[in-house]
Design a protein around this motif. Structure first.
Motif, PDB file in Angstrom:
ATOM      1  N   GLU A 343       0.828  -1.210   0.000  1.00  0.00           N
ATOM      2  CA  GLU A 343       0.000   0.000   0.000  1.00  0.00           C
ATOM      3  C   GLU A 343       0.862   1.259   0.000  1.00  0.00           C
ATOM      4  N   GLU A 344       1.922   1.231   0.801  1.00  0.00           N
ATOM      5  CA  GLU A 344       2.791   2.404   0.868  1.00  0.00           C
ATOM      6  C   GLU A 344       3.538   2.612  -0.445  1.00  0.00           C
ATOM      7  N   LYS A 345       3.962   1.549  -1.075  1.00  0.00           N
ATOM      8  CA  LYS A 345       4.632   1.686  -2.370  1.00  0.00           C
ATOM      9  C   LYS A 345       3.659   2.204  -3.426  1.00  0.00           C
ATOM     10  N   LEU A 346       2.408   1.769  -3.327  1.00  0.00           N
ATOM     11  CA  LEU A 346       1.411   2.268  -4.271  1.00  0.00           C
ATOM     12  C   LEU A 346       1.148   3.754  -4.039  1.00  0.00           C
ATOM     13  N   LYS A 347       1.091   4.174  -2.787  1.00  0.00           N
ATOM     14  CA  LYS A 347       0.906   5.592  -2.490  1.00  0.00           C
ATOM     15  C   LYS A 347       2.058   6.422  -3.041  1.00  0.00           C
ATOM     16  N   ALA A 348       3.267   5.826  -3.004  1.00  0.00           N
ATOM     17  CA  ALA A 348       4.439   6.541  -3.519  1.00  0.00           C
ATOM     18  C   ALA A 348       4.510   6.519  -5.036  1.00  0.00           C
ATOM     19  N   GLY A 349       3.568   5.820  -5.685  1.00  0.00           N
ATOM     20  CA  GLY A 349       3.516   5.786  -7.135  1.00  0.00           C
ATOM     21  C   GLY A 349       4.325   4.670  -7.764  1.00  0.00           C
ATOM     22  N   ASP A 350       4.897   3.790  -6.959  1.00  0.00           N
ATOM     23  CA  ASP A 350       5.708   2.689  -7.484  1.00  0.00           C
ATOM     24  C   ASP A 350       4.834   1.445  -7.584  1.00  0.00           C
ATOM     25  N   GLY A 351       4.021   1.376  -8.657  1.00  0.00           N
ATOM     26  CA  GLY A 351       3.112   0.252  -8.826  1.00  0.00           C
ATOM     27  C   GLY A 351       3.824  -1.061  -9.064  1.00  0.00           C
ATOM     28  N   VAL A 352       4.983  -1.006  -9.745  1.00  0.00           N
ATOM     29  CA  VAL A 352       5.734  -2.227 -10.039  1.00  0.00           C
ATOM     30  C   VAL A 352       6.230  -2.866  -8.748  1.00  0.00           C
ATOM     31  N   ALA A 353       6.800  -2.048  -7.858  1.00  0.00           N
ATOM     32  CA  ALA A 353       7.291  -2.577  -6.580  1.00  0.00           C
ATOM     33  C   ALA A 353       6.127  -3.091  -5.734  1.00  0.00           C
ATOM     34  N   ALA A 354       5.006  -2.375  -5.787  1.00  0.00           N
ATOM     35  CA  ALA A 354       3.835  -2.818  -5.020  1.00  0.00           C
ATOM     36  C   ALA A 354       3.342  -4.167  -5.509  1.00  0.00           C
ATOM     37  N   LEU A 355       3.301  -4.340  -6.836  1.00  0.00           N
ATOM     38  CA  LEU A 355       2.856  -5.606  -7.397  1.00  0.00           C
ATOM     39  C   LEU A 355       3.841  -6.715  -7.079  1.00  0.00           C
ATOM     40  N   SER A 356       5.111  -6.401  -7.025  1.00  0.00           N
ATOM     41  CA  SER A 356       6.132  -7.389  -6.706  1.00  0.00           C
ATOM     42  C   SER A 356       5.961  -7.914  -5.280  1.00  0.00           C
ATOM     43  N   VAL A 357       5.638  -7.015  -4.354  1.00  0.00           N
ATOM     44  CA  VAL A 357       5.432  -7.421  -2.962  1.00  0.00           C
ATOM     45  C   VAL A 357       4.185  -8.286  -2.827  1.00  0.00           C
ATOM     46  N   LEU A 358       3.155  -7.930  -3.593  1.00  0.00           N
ATOM     47  CA  LEU A 358       1.860  -8.586  -3.457  1.00  0.00           C
ATOM     48  C   LEU A 358       1.754  -9.880  -4.264  1.00  0.00           C
ATOM     49  N   ALA A 359       2.663 -10.084  -5.220  1.00  0.00           N
ATOM     50  CA  ALA A 359       2.548 -11.210  -6.151  1.00  0.00           C
ATOM     51  C   ALA A 359       2.409 -12.578  -5.488  1.00  0.00           C
ATOM     52  N   PRO A 360       3.148 -12.891  -4.406  1.00  0.00           N
ATOM     53  CA  PRO A 360       3.013 -14.237  -3.816  1.00  0.00           C
ATOM     54  C   PRO A 360       1.611 -14.559  -3.306  1.00  0.00           C
ATOM     55  N   TYR A 361       0.812 -13.515  -3.066  1.00  0.00           N
ATOM     56  CA  TYR A 361      -0.528 -13.744  -2.519  1.00  0.00           C
ATOM     57  C   TYR A 361      -1.611 -13.755  -3.594  1.00  0.00           C
ATOM     58  N   LEU A 362      -1.222 -13.562  -4.849  1.00  0.00           N
ATOM     59  CA  LEU A 362      -2.208 -13.484  -5.926  1.00  0.00           C
ATOM     60  C   LEU A 362      -2.234 -14.767  -6.748  1.00  0.00           C
ATOM     61  N   ASN A 363      -1.838 -15.861  -6.162  1.00  0.00           N
ATOM     62  CA  ASN A 363      -1.842 -17.149  -6.836  1.00  0.00           C
ATOM     63  C   ASN A 363      -3.281 -17.627  -7.008  1.00  0.00           C
ATOM     64  N   LEU A 364      -3.665 -17.908  -8.255  1.00  0.00           N
ATOM     65  CA  LEU A 364      -5.037 -18.322  -8.547  1.00  0.00           C
ATOM     66  C   LEU A 364      -5.137 -19.814  -8.828  1.00  0.00           C
ATOM     67  N   ASP A 365      -4.121 -20.576  -8.429  1.00  0.00           N
ATOM     68  CA  ASP A 365      -4.205 -22.028  -8.598  1.00  0.00           C
ATOM     69  C   ASP A 365      -5.386 -22.572  -7.817  1.00  0.00           C
ATOM     70  N   SER A 366      -6.046 -23.573  -8.398  1.00  0.00           N
ATOM     71  CA  SER A 366      -7.215 -24.136  -7.737  1.00  0.00           C
ATOM     72  C   SER A 366      -6.855 -24.793  -6.411  1.00  0.00           C
ATOM     73  N   GLU A 367      -5.607 -25.275  -6.301  1.00  0.00           N
ATOM     74  CA  GLU A 367      -5.194 -25.943  -5.070  1.00  0.00           C
ATOM     75  C   GLU A 367      -4.778 -24.955  -3.994  1.00  0.00           C
ATOM     76  N   ALA A 368      -4.466 -23.738  -4.366  1.00  0.00           N
ATOM     77  CA  ALA A 368      -4.013 -22.741  -3.401  1.00  0.00           C
ATOM     78  C   ALA A 368      -5.213 -21.986  -2.822  1.00  0.00           C
ATOM     79  N   GLU A 369      -4.959 -21.327  -1.709  1.00  0.00           N
ATOM     80  CA  GLU A 369      -6.012 -20.513  -1.091  1.00  0.00           C
ATOM     81  C   GLU A 369      -6.285 -19.295  -1.975  1.00  0.00           C
ATOM     82  N   PRO A 370      -7.532 -19.071  -2.342  1.00  0.00           N
ATOM     83  CA  PRO A 370      -7.824 -17.976  -3.272  1.00  0.00           C
ATOM     84  C   PRO A 370      -7.602 -16.616  -2.621  1.00  0.00           C
ATOM     85  N   PRO A 371      -7.238 -15.615  -3.424  1.00  0.00           N
ATOM     86  CA  PRO A 371      -7.068 -14.265  -2.876  1.00  0.00           C
ATOM     87  C   PRO A 371      -8.378 -13.761  -2.280  1.00  0.00           C
TER      88      PRO A 371
END
Length: 507
Positions: A343-371
């Motif tokens: 959230e703080e990286k997004l506020k600072a305008g660094d969307g790429v860094a924000a997405l990099s931090v959040l990426a491990p939690y955005l796994n949409l595999d059917s076996e994984a816990e959904p976001p």
């Protein structure tokens, strides 16, 4: 019966043997020295066999006569006992019928059978117990209250009456009388676990936070509640009392209570957030921040991040970022720390860094816990900031149907995160107190959600808004939203696109 017959036969056999042994030759002669009168008689000669038989007959006759007289003497009491036993059996049948009728919901039959049992038993105390239990079984609480109240008059049934009366008064909402009876019982008997339970529940139902805390301490001393459960319950009670008295202007007392709750139970985020707010009002900002950091190290929570952001809102950007980094460092591997960092990286305008931090939690595999909905919402904001409008729209659509987070992810940064009513505090006392689970009352009640997380820079709520965003932000026609087959993972696509974004120079 057999043993008596055997004994008689054995006696006859022994007597016959003895008579044979004596024989009929030996004789017994009875003479009298009296010369006249009643006791003057001629000599009488009897064989010893005749003497033995005659003597045995007299003894047997005497025993039979005594047995008959004893039986006649006891006959009236036996008749009375038989009648009493019959009445007792009838009373037991009536008691059974009364309880079964109550369990079946037949109140009229239960009342009649209880009355019959009370008349047959002949014991007023037992009759009242039967009537009270029958009334409870069929849901007639007013009758149960009346019967339990009558039990208070007898020393034998006073404790039973207090128990049933307090329980039923609590059920019908007569809280003051329920508290009174439970207090008396708990004072008289320190082992009365039921009195602790009823007293605490009645005080909670009446929103008597301070009195409930005292009852809790007494119950903990008497080992009527687990220490951990008591500690968690006490945190809720202290926070609720602090919240109540803070509205009356007693800020310092409220601050002390909330600070105690936050120190003893740092995992209770509502208490910590309340304490931080009150400490800030009393000019103890550093202490407030310290409480939040300790609580974050124990159990990170989105409301704690919001509380910290409110405290450092007026600080310089560098100092503000330093405070946030210190909070993240207190528990760096936790999901909430990563969320705050994104959230703080997004506020600072660094969307790429924000997405990099959040990426491990955005796994949409059917076996994984959904976001969760909160993660999807934040991912949509990041994609929107990066200009990927079709992906943003996809994440917003997923947020609408994604699972919610029960532990207060549905927060409004512009308002009080824990604006609880008395009923909300009471619910938390039991839900958090028993299991340590934090479930927001709005989530538990199924109330409409608020917009979580950051204020959305470009909320996409309609096709018109989406079109406007494409025109204003990208100035290019929107891409066709990719259709992902059900169950197919998008993790690979996300990681590949993230690698490309990281390779691009920042604008």
């Amino acid at each position: 019966m057999t043993k008596y017959v055997i004994a008689i036969l054995l006696f006859i056999a022994l007597l016959a043997g003895f008579l044979l042994y004596v024989g009929d030759n030996a004789a017994l002669t009875l003479t009298s020295s009296a010369e006249a009168g009643l006791f003057q008689f001629s000599p009488i000669t009897l064989t010893w066999q005749a003497v033995i038989v005659f003597t045995t007959a007299i003894i047997v006759f005497t025993l039979l006569t005594w047995t008959l007289l004893t039986w006649l003497w006891r006959l009236p009491s036996r008749i009375r006992s038989g009648v009493g036993l019959r009445r007792r059996n009838q009373a037991l049948d009536a008691m059974e019928d009364a309880l079964l009728a109550g369990a079946d919901g037949d109140c009229d039959k239960a009342r009649k059978k209880a009355e019959k049992a009370r008349n047959l038993i002949g014991s007023e105390d037992l009759g009242r117990i039967v009537s009270a239990q029958a009334a409870e079984a069929c849901g007639d609480q007013s009758e149960a209250v009346a019967q339990y109240t009558a039990m208070l008059e007898s020393d034998k049934t006073r404790a039973t009456g207090q128990h049933g009366l307090a329980r039923n008064l609590l059920a019908i909402g007569d809280l003051s009388r329920a508290i009174e009876q439970a207090e008396i019982a708990y004072a008289d008997n320190k082992n009365a676990r039921w009195a602790f339970d009823v007293l605490f529940q009645a005080q909670m139902a009446d929103y008597q936070w301070n009195e409930a805390a005292k009852t809790l301490e007494m119950g903990e001393r008497r080992k009527h509640i687990d220490k951990e459960a008591a500690r968690r319950r006490r945190a809720v009670l202290l926070s609720a009392e602090a919240d109540r008295i803070s509205d009356t202007g007693q800020t310092q007392l409220a601050t002390n209570l909330a600070s105690r709750a936050a120190s003893e139970t740092p995992e209770f985020a509502p208490g910590v957030a309340l304490a931080a707010n009150l400490l800030n009002l009393t000019g103890e900002k550093k202490k407030a921040i310290s409480l939040i950091e300790k609580a974050w190290a124990k159990r990170p929570h989105p409301a704690l991040a919001i509380a910290l952001l409110d405290l450092i809102e007026t600080e310089a950007p560098k100092s503000r970022r330093k405070r946030i980094d210190a909070l993240i460092k207190a528990n760096p591997s936790h999901r909430e720390s990563h969320m705050l960092d994104a959230e703080e990286k997004l506020k600072a305008g660094d969307g790429v860094a924000a997405l990099s931090v959040l990426a491990p939690y955005l796994n949409l595999d059917s076996e994984a816990e959904p976001p969760t909905a909160r993660l999807c919402q934040l991912a949509g904001q990041i994609e929107e900031r990066l200009g990927n409008m079709s992906d943003a729209r996809l994440w917003y659509e997923r947020a609408a149907t994604a699972p919610l987070e029960a532990d207060w992810s549905d927060l409004d940064p512009q308002s009080d995160s824990f604006d609880y009513s008395d009923a909300d505090w009471r619910r938390l006392t039991f839900s958090f107190g028993e299991t340590g689970a934090l479930i927001h009352p709005r989530h538990e009640a199924g109330a409409p959600r608020r917009r979580p997380g950051l204020p959305e820079p470009l909320p996409l709520e309609s096709e018109a808004v989406v079109k406007r965003d494409f025109e204003d932000v990208t100035q290019t026609p929107p891409r066709t939203m990719p259709e992902t087959p059900p169950g197919e993972s998008t993790k690979k696509d996300l990681s590949q696109r993230l690698d490309k974004l990281l390779d691009k120079p920042k604008e």
